[in-house]
Scaffold this motif. Structure first.
Motif, PDB file in Angstrom:
ATOM      1  N   GLY A   4      33.454 -19.690  -1.148  1.00 29.51           N
ATOM      2  CA  GLY A   4      34.504 -18.775  -0.744  1.00 29.51           C
ATOM      3  C   GLY A   4      35.869 -19.094  -1.311  1.00 29.51           C
ATOM      4  N   ILE A   5      35.960 -20.048  -2.241  1.00 29.49           N
ATOM      5  CA  ILE A   5      37.247 -20.401  -2.835  1.00 29.49           C
ATOM      6  C   ILE A   5      37.557 -19.443  -3.976  1.00 29.49           C
ATOM      7  N   ALA A   6      38.745 -18.870  -3.946  1.00 27.87           N
ATOM      8  CA  ALA A   6      39.133 -17.896  -4.959  1.00 27.87           C
ATOM      9  C   ALA A   6      39.199 -18.532  -6.335  1.00 27.87           C
ATOM     10  N   GLN A   7      38.885 -17.741  -7.353  1.00 30.88           N
ATOM     11  CA  GLN A   7      38.926 -18.195  -8.737  1.00 30.88           C
ATOM     12  C   GLN A   7      39.833 -17.265  -9.534  1.00 30.88           C
ATOM     13  N   CYS A   8      40.662 -17.863 -10.400  1.00 25.09           N
ATOM     14  CA  CYS A   8      41.533 -17.090 -11.272  1.00 25.09           C
ATOM     15  C   CYS A   8      41.286 -17.488 -12.715  1.00 25.09           C
ATOM     16  N   SER A   9      41.581 -16.613 -13.629  1.00 27.65           N
ATOM     17  CA  SER A   9      41.479 -16.967 -15.038  1.00 27.65           C
ATOM     18  C   SER A   9      42.680 -17.817 -15.429  1.00 27.65           C
ATOM     19  N   ARG A  10      42.479 -18.694 -16.405  1.00 27.13           N
ATOM     20  CA  ARG A  10      43.574 -19.533 -16.887  1.00 27.13           C
ATOM     21  C   ARG A  10      44.682 -18.677 -17.495  1.00 27.13           C
ATOM     22  N   ASP A  11      44.311 -17.636 -18.211  1.00 24.86           N
ATOM     23  CA  ASP A  11      45.315 -16.771 -18.835  1.00 24.86           C
ATOM     24  C   ASP A  11      46.224 -16.146 -17.786  1.00 24.86           C
ATOM     25  N   LEU A  12      45.639 -15.743 -16.669  1.00 24.53           N
ATOM     26  CA  LEU A  12      46.421 -15.153 -15.584  1.00 24.53           C
ATOM     27  C   LEU A  12      47.437 -16.162 -15.045  1.00 24.53           C
TER      28      LEU A  12
ATOM     29  N   HIS B  93      47.459 -25.640 -14.237  1.00 22.51           N
ATOM     30  CA  HIS B  93      46.849 -24.353 -13.896  1.00 22.51           C
ATOM     31  C   HIS B  93      45.510 -24.617 -13.209  1.00 22.51           C
ATOM     32  N   ASP B  94      45.466 -24.327 -11.922  1.00 22.85           N
ATOM     33  CA  ASP B  94      44.308 -24.617 -11.080  1.00 22.85           C
ATOM     34  C   ASP B  94      43.512 -23.335 -10.873  1.00 22.85           C
ATOM     35  N   THR B  95      42.483 -23.152 -11.680  1.00 22.12           N
ATOM     36  CA  THR B  95      41.710 -21.907 -11.626  1.00 22.12           C
ATOM     37  C   THR B  95      40.818 -21.834 -10.392  1.00 22.12           C
ATOM     38  N   THR B  96      40.543 -22.952  -9.747  1.00 22.33           N
ATOM     39  CA  THR B  96      39.719 -22.946  -8.541  1.00 22.33           C
ATOM     40  C   THR B  96      40.503 -22.464  -7.335  1.00 22.33           C
ATOM     41  N   GLN B  97      41.749 -22.896  -7.216  1.00 22.67           N
ATOM     42  CA  GLN B  97      42.567 -22.512  -6.064  1.00 22.67           C
ATOM     43  C   GLN B  97      43.524 -21.360  -6.348  1.00 22.67           C
ATOM     44  N   CYS B  98      43.538 -20.845  -7.582  1.00 21.21           N
ATOM     45  CA  CYS B  98      44.520 -19.833  -7.969  1.00 21.21           C
ATOM     46  C   CYS B  98      45.927 -20.355  -7.695  1.00 21.21           C
ATOM     47  N   ALA B  99      46.232 -21.518  -8.263  1.00 17.17           N
ATOM     48  CA  ALA B  99      47.498 -22.177  -7.993  1.00 17.17           C
ATOM     49  C   ALA B  99      48.050 -22.799  -9.268  1.00 17.17           C
ATOM     50  N   THR B 100      49.359 -23.019  -9.283  1.00 17.00           N
ATOM     51  CA  THR B 100      50.012 -23.640 -10.426  1.00 17.00           C
ATOM     52  C   THR B 100      51.042 -24.648  -9.948  1.00 17.00           C
ATOM     53  N   TYR B 101      51.381 -25.578 -10.827  1.00 17.23           N
ATOM     54  CA  TYR B 101      52.530 -26.459 -10.612  1.00 17.23           C
ATOM     55  C   TYR B 101      53.301 -26.530 -11.915  1.00 17.23           C
ATOM     56  N   THR B 102      54.623 -26.407 -11.842  1.00 16.37           N
ATOM     57  CA  THR B 102      55.475 -26.474 -13.018  1.00 16.37           C
ATOM     58  C   THR B 102      56.598 -27.472 -12.799  1.00 16.37           C
ATOM     59  N   GLU B 103      56.690 -28.437 -13.702  1.00 20.15           N
ATOM     60  CA  GLU B 103      57.784 -29.397 -13.731  1.00 20.15           C
ATOM     61  C   GLU B 103      58.821 -28.877 -14.714  1.00 20.15           C
TER      62      GLU B 103
END
Length: 258
Positions: free
Chosen positions: A19-27, A83-93
């Motif tokens: 049930g964990i959302a997935q996103c494309s890396r490009d997105l 870019h976290d494709t499993t959680q649909c999350a990002t971190y930017t420094e």
């Protein structure tokens, strides 16, 4: 979610069996590029695509996008995103050593599987925060190699997170075994524990009896990296790790003192 929308999401492969959302890396890359453009220009309203309802935090407290740091132009000279494709999350420094007001920023974002940004959380560090020195941060961060790791050599999400957790746990329990790399270098504010040599170490200057709790992870297996937003005792904090072969190679920290 309505059953029709859920069926459509499953048909597009946007959810794993757990049930964990997935996103494309490009997105996700498009989202971090939008963040960088908005932060550089100081135009929060150009960040896109935003969900209908967006939670925005600064220093882990509710804030207003229209008046927060995203509405201030920041002269970013160095950036790196996870870019976290499993959680649909990002971190930017984001490191801005020049200009009238130097900053080092760390932003986690969460998105829907379709790519709408639902949550933005930024740590803003500047003069007065822990060991703040944007020039030093830029100098050392820009010299480190956080290259993409060949697919057959990548650590799993579990291994990467376990390395970060061991590091965080040792602050409160010195019996914890941390997978220190050799070499390993820690960038803490603008202070660096290394010199770029083979003898660099991260296992120095670690306090005892400090609980690092409420951990929120963004993991990118392609570069062996994880960022963890942490309550460092009572202080808003980010610890970002580069893990190679299960061992910690680099650590970047941001700690808000105010």
């Amino acid at each position: 979610m309505h059953s029709l929308a859920l069926s459509a999401s499953l048909a597009m492969g946007l959810f794993t069996a757990s049930g964990i959302a997935q996103c494309s890396r490009d997105l996700l890359i498009a989202a971090t590029e939008s963040l960088l453009a908005a932060q550089t220009e100081g135009t929060a309203d150009t960040l896109s695509p935003l969900a209908e309802s967006v939670t925005y935090l600064e220093q882990f407290k509710a804030a207003d996008l229209a008046t927060g740091i995203l509405s201030t132009p920041v002269a970013v000279e160095f950036n790196r995103s996870l870019h976290d494709t499993t959680q649909c999350a990002t971190y930017t420094e984001m490191i801005a050593p020049g200009g009238a007001h130097p900053y080092v920023l760390g932003t986690q974002m969460h998105l829907t599987p379709e790519g709408a940004i639902t949550n933005i959380s930024t740590l803003v560090t500047d003069q007065g925060d822990w060991l703040f020195n944007a020039t030093g941060t830029f100098y050392w961060a820009s010299r480190e190699a956080w290259d993409v790791i060949p697919e057959d050599q990548r650590d799993s999400r579990e291994v990467i997170q376990a390395a970060a957790d061991a590091y965080a746990d040792i602050f409160n329990d010195k019996s914890v075994t941390v997978p220190w790399g050799s070499p390993c270098a820690r960038l803490e504010g603008g202070a660096y524990t290394g010199s770029g040599s083979a003898s660099d170490r991260c296992d120095v200057g670690i306090p005892n009896g400090v609980a690092l709790v409420n951990r929120r992870y963004v993991i990118d297996e392609t570069i062996g990296a994880v960022d963890v937003f942490i309550d460092f005792a009572s202080l808003p904090d980010s610890h970002e790790f580069r893990v190679e072969g299960g061992k910690i190679r680099f650590v970047h920290t941001l700690t808000v003192m105010a």
